[in-house]
Design an enzyme around this catalytic site. Sequence first.
Site, PDB file in Angstrom:
ATOM      1  N   HIS A   1      68.702 139.803  48.897  1.00 35.81           N
ATOM      2  CA  HIS A   1      68.249 141.251  48.790  1.00 35.81           C
ATOM      3  C   HIS A   1      68.009 141.689  47.348  1.00 35.81           C
ATOM      4  O   HIS A   1      67.021 142.657  47.113  1.00 35.81           O
ATOM      5  CB  HIS A   1      69.191 141.995  49.463  1.00 35.81           C
ATOM      6  CG  HIS A   1      69.549 141.940  50.952  1.00 35.81           C
ATOM      7  ND1 HIS A   1      70.488 141.389  51.385  1.00 35.81           N
ATOM      8  CD2 HIS A   1      68.531 141.937  52.077  1.00 35.81           C
ATOM      9  CE1 HIS A   1      70.622 141.250  52.730  1.00 35.81           C
ATOM     10  NE2 HIS A   1      69.296 141.500  53.264  1.00 35.81           N
TER      11      HIS A   1
ATOM     12  N   MET B   1      70.556 131.964  51.481  1.00 34.55           N
ATOM     13  CA  MET B   1      71.381 133.530  51.733  1.00 34.55           C
ATOM     14  C   MET B   1      70.984 134.248  53.094  1.00 34.55           C
ATOM     15  O   MET B   1      70.065 134.178  53.118  1.00 34.55           O
ATOM     16  CB  MET B   1      71.086 134.060  50.526  1.00 34.55           C
ATOM     17  CG  MET B   1      71.672 133.498  49.306  1.00 34.55           C
ATOM     18  SD  MET B   1      71.874 134.383  47.833  1.00 34.55           S
ATOM     19  CE  MET B   1      72.492 133.406  46.489  1.00 34.55           C
TER      20      MET B   1
END
Length: 283
Positions: free
Chosen positions: A41, A189
Amino acid sequence: MMAEVAVFETVAAMRAAVAGWHAAGEAVALVPTMGALHDGHVALVAEARKHARRVIVSIFVNPTQFAPHEDFKKYPRTFEGDRARLEAIGADAIFFPSVEEMYPAGFATRVLLLGPAAVGLEDRFRPTHFEGVATICCKLFTQSRADFAVFGEKDYQQLQVVTRMARDLDLGITIVPLATIREADGLAMSSRNRYLAPEERALAPALHQAMQALAARIRNGEPLAVAVSETQMQVIGAGFELDYLEARHAWTLAPVTALADGPIRILVAARIGATRLIDNIAV
Ligand code: PAF
């Protein structure tokens, strides 16, 4: 001194800020998330910053994209940690609405999807998922009036679905893709990686390794169907429960039978214990 990140809980508050930024000639990029932020992110925010002076990160665990048996209730919610992380990297604002703000009483609309949402990959195993994703993304785009939205390639079918929808519905936003961010051992991830027990975490990178080996075989001209089915067996043999592992056209996600049908993308979804991993790579 680190500037405090603004937190907007209502559409009206976010819109007022965006109107001010636009009036000042500043472009706005949105990074839609469900929170539980990780380095992937952070990379999306950094990419957003390349396109726009102002970056909003939305944090909303969207109930309509979870089926009743899925992990909506136990999905990690880590707002204070997420806020600190976004403050540290200089995001301008967090949009953190309640379920009532996003789905007020009487809400009765869904985006109906064809094309890349109906190709027998995630949609085969999560039949209502993309309808929920598209509905919430459509709302986030029109609520924020952002100029750009950044999506990771990790959820590759989602990226194609949202890109198609933004074009088809003339939503006036440019979808920016970002390559998957991986752990050092290759595992993509994901907020769900925290569900993995140590022995499951140790096995997880085998999925990426299997895809890389398959991509090399396809590039070397081996018969595609054989290479794919042998890789499927190998992944199952390694201890995964396989939902799908397929080679598809990278843009339409239609089935392909040979390298010449490409560009090709390999897409996989597999479970280790209770955790479902998805990943994809280019051939
Ligand atoms: O990829 C996600 O985290 C979600 O599907 C998204 C795009 C934030 C919509 O809820």
